[in-house]
Design an enzyme around this catalytic site. Sequence first.
Site, PDB file in Angstrom:
ATOM      1  N   HIS A   1       0.847  -1.199   0.000  1.00 53.89           N
ATOM      2  CA  HIS A   1       0.000   0.000   0.000  1.00 53.89           C
ATOM      3  C   HIS A   1       0.879   1.245   0.000  1.00 53.89           C
ATOM      4  O   HIS A   1       1.704   1.419   0.886  1.00 53.89           O
ATOM      5  CB  HIS A   1      -0.918   0.013   1.228  1.00 53.89           C
ATOM      6  CG  HIS A   1      -2.139  -0.841   1.055  1.00 53.89           C
ATOM      7  ND1 HIS A   1      -3.355  -0.530   1.603  1.00 53.89           N
ATOM      8  CD2 HIS A   1      -2.314  -1.990   0.366  1.00 53.89           C
ATOM      9  CE1 HIS A   1      -4.233  -1.457   1.264  1.00 53.89           C
ATOM     10  NE2 HIS A   1      -3.629  -2.360   0.533  1.00 53.89           N
TER      11      HIS A   1
ATOM     12  N   TYR B   1      -9.139   5.795   7.322  1.00 51.76           N
ATOM     13  CA  TYR B   1      -9.254   6.106   8.749  1.00 51.76           C
ATOM     14  C   TYR B   1     -10.212   7.283   8.862  1.00 51.76           C
ATOM     15  O   TYR B   1      -9.908   8.365   8.363  1.00 51.76           O
ATOM     16  CB  TYR B   1      -7.901   6.523   9.343  1.00 51.76           C
ATOM     17  CG  TYR B   1      -6.876   5.409   9.489  1.00 51.76           C
ATOM     18  CD1 TYR B   1      -6.109   4.981   8.417  1.00 51.76           C
ATOM     19  CD2 TYR B   1      -6.649   4.814  10.724  1.00 51.76           C
ATOM     20  CE1 TYR B   1      -5.156   3.981   8.562  1.00 51.76           C
ATOM     21  CE2 TYR B   1      -5.689   3.813  10.890  1.00 51.76           C
ATOM     22  CZ  TYR B   1      -4.949   3.402   9.794  1.00 51.76           C
ATOM     23  OH  TYR B   1      -4.003   2.409   9.947  1.00 51.76           O
TER      24      TYR B   1
ATOM     25  N   PRO C   1      -4.354   0.321  18.555  1.00 54.28           N
ATOM     26  CA  PRO C   1      -4.098  -0.148  17.187  1.00 54.28           C
ATOM     27  C   PRO C   1      -4.137   0.944  16.105  1.00 54.28           C
ATOM     28  O   PRO C   1      -3.781   0.676  14.954  1.00 54.28           O
ATOM     29  CB  PRO C   1      -5.208  -1.177  16.945  1.00 54.28           C
ATOM     30  CG  PRO C   1      -6.258  -0.886  17.955  1.00 54.28           C
ATOM     31  CD  PRO C   1      -5.584  -0.249  19.119  1.00 54.28           C
TER      32      PRO C   1
ATOM     33  N   LYS D   1       0.970  -0.344  14.981  1.00 51.66           N
ATOM     34  CA  LYS D   1       2.368  -0.494  15.393  1.00 51.66           C
ATOM     35  C   LYS D   1       2.674  -1.722  16.264  1.00 51.66           C
ATOM     36  O   LYS D   1       3.841  -2.106  16.405  1.00 51.66           O
ATOM     37  CB  LYS D   1       2.809   0.756  16.169  1.00 51.66           C
ATOM     38  CG  LYS D   1       3.008   1.975  15.289  1.00 51.66           C
ATOM     39  CD  LYS D   1       4.274   1.860  14.469  1.00 51.66           C
ATOM     40  CE  LYS D   1       4.293   2.787  13.276  1.00 51.66           C
ATOM     41  NZ  LYS D   1       4.108   2.137  11.993  1.00 51.66           N
TER      42      LYS D   1
ATOM     43  N   TYR E   1       4.272   6.218  10.117  1.00 50.36           N
ATOM     44  CA  TYR E   1       3.370   5.132   9.711  1.00 50.36           C
ATOM     45  C   TYR E   1       4.143   4.012   8.988  1.00 50.36           C
ATOM     46  O   TYR E   1       3.881   2.833   9.223  1.00 50.36           O
ATOM     47  CB  TYR E   1       2.241   5.680   8.822  1.00 50.36           C
ATOM     48  CG  TYR E   1       1.097   4.713   8.629  1.00 50.36           C
ATOM     49  CD1 TYR E   1       0.075   4.612   9.567  1.00 50.36           C
ATOM     50  CD2 TYR E   1       1.040   3.871   7.513  1.00 50.36           C
ATOM     51  CE1 TYR E   1      -0.977   3.717   9.405  1.00 50.36           C
ATOM     52  CE2 TYR E   1      -0.002   2.971   7.343  1.00 50.36           C
ATOM     53  CZ  TYR E   1      -1.004   2.901   8.289  1.00 50.36           C
ATOM     54  OH  TYR E   1      -2.040   2.009   8.128  1.00 50.36           O
TER      55      TYR E   1
END
Length: 390
Positions: A72, A201, A293, A297, A385
């Site tokens: 991704h 998100y 979550p 990580k 990220y």
Amino acid sequence: MRVQVAIIGAGPSGLLLGQFLGKAGIDTVILDRSSRAHILARVRAGVLEEGTARLAEAAGVGRRLRAEGLPHDGFSLAFDGRDHRIDLFDLTGGKRVIVYGQTELTRDLVEAREAESRLTIYEAANVVPHGFDGGTPHVTYEKHGVTHRIDCDFIAGCDGFHGASRKAVPQGAIRTFEKVYPFGWLGILADVPPVDDELVYANHPRGFALCSMRSRTRSRYYIQCAQDEKVEAWSDERFWDELRRRLPAHHAEAITTGPSFEKSIAPLRSFVAEPMRFGRLFLVGDAAHIVPPTGAKGLNLAASDVHYLATGLLEHYQDRSNAALDAYSGRALGRVWKAVRFSWWMTSMLHRFPATGDFDQKIQEAELAYLTHSRAAETVLAENYVGLPY
Ligand code: RFL
Ligand code: PHB
């Protein structure tokens, strides 16, 4: 029985460590209180940093991950009825994450261990580490009503947040830091195509929502829920309705619904135990730290801990040097705290907090608005990220 390293816990930490040590000719036993079937069926993480994928490859379990994992290059932040894409690849100079279920990685690790005939003892009750402060480290456990003892050089406590390893450390020797968030995540798995090619998100007045996936035909969705929510109160229909309400219209309309085959609630917490070493006992992964979550990580931190510990153990056995073992706790915690900060920040930015006043709400909106207008802010998000280096 005697082994060089006794590993408590057959989650990703214990299995990956066992794989690295096994490849280097160091003998291990893994003890887990759960059954093999239970361990293989557990549904958890889905996003791997490139560093984690590289470690899996180095441990000899990267083949399926590379073939079936979905790279991704970005994800979306959805708020205020629209999407803002975070272009990970562009912002980090060519880095990406890989969507590959923890369930699949666990299966790869279990199968690799079995192919090499390395011992795992499942359904081991009352596992307790002893003697790690002195010269006779050993682990005891019960199986079929009989108590067994395994002597070893080192004990790796890879038994998760509720495990026995951290509990065996004298209270005065350990310091813990904790933050519990006033909500949980209700998650489902369903064999329906994901709503988008990338993760979404969403921050919404009704609460956070996350659209994730395991493959092009299997979706993983989460919604923020109350801490004391009961899974039984959530029919599939109620879940899909609530999810749709929290997404911008173009996503809500594109959702394919279907029966879920997994539904569970996870509480959200940040937790760190310091140090991560007590004589000959090392804490690894969730046994030492928990992150909410939102930043994806937890599994990735477990992998970096394993990297630092395996390096230390290899140096101990191969080069007769304890320098890397002595550095384990400091190195691991350095990376852990940065991920704890990032996960806390993502959680704060994306969830609705029950007791939030108007001021805090405005700050959250400003945080999101800043991200959409500042490449510097987006870069901070992206570099965390995809995973900080180690
Ligand atoms: P685990 O996976 O908890 O494994 C611990 C093992 O130890 C065993 N055990 C014991 N054995 C013997 N005696 C005892 N007394 C024992 N107590 C426990 C257990 O049976 C188990 O087999 O810890 P490990 O290996 O450190 O791995 C950590 C990861 O599992 C965890 O950090 C991630 O799942 C967190 N996480 C995520 N991480 C990511 O990197 N990316 C994600 O996208 C992501 N999403 C998530 C997540 C965790 C979630 N939940 C359920 C908390 C999403 C969710 C919803
Ligand atoms: C998941 O797919 O389970 C997942 C993805 C991203 C997260 C957390 C969980 O931040």
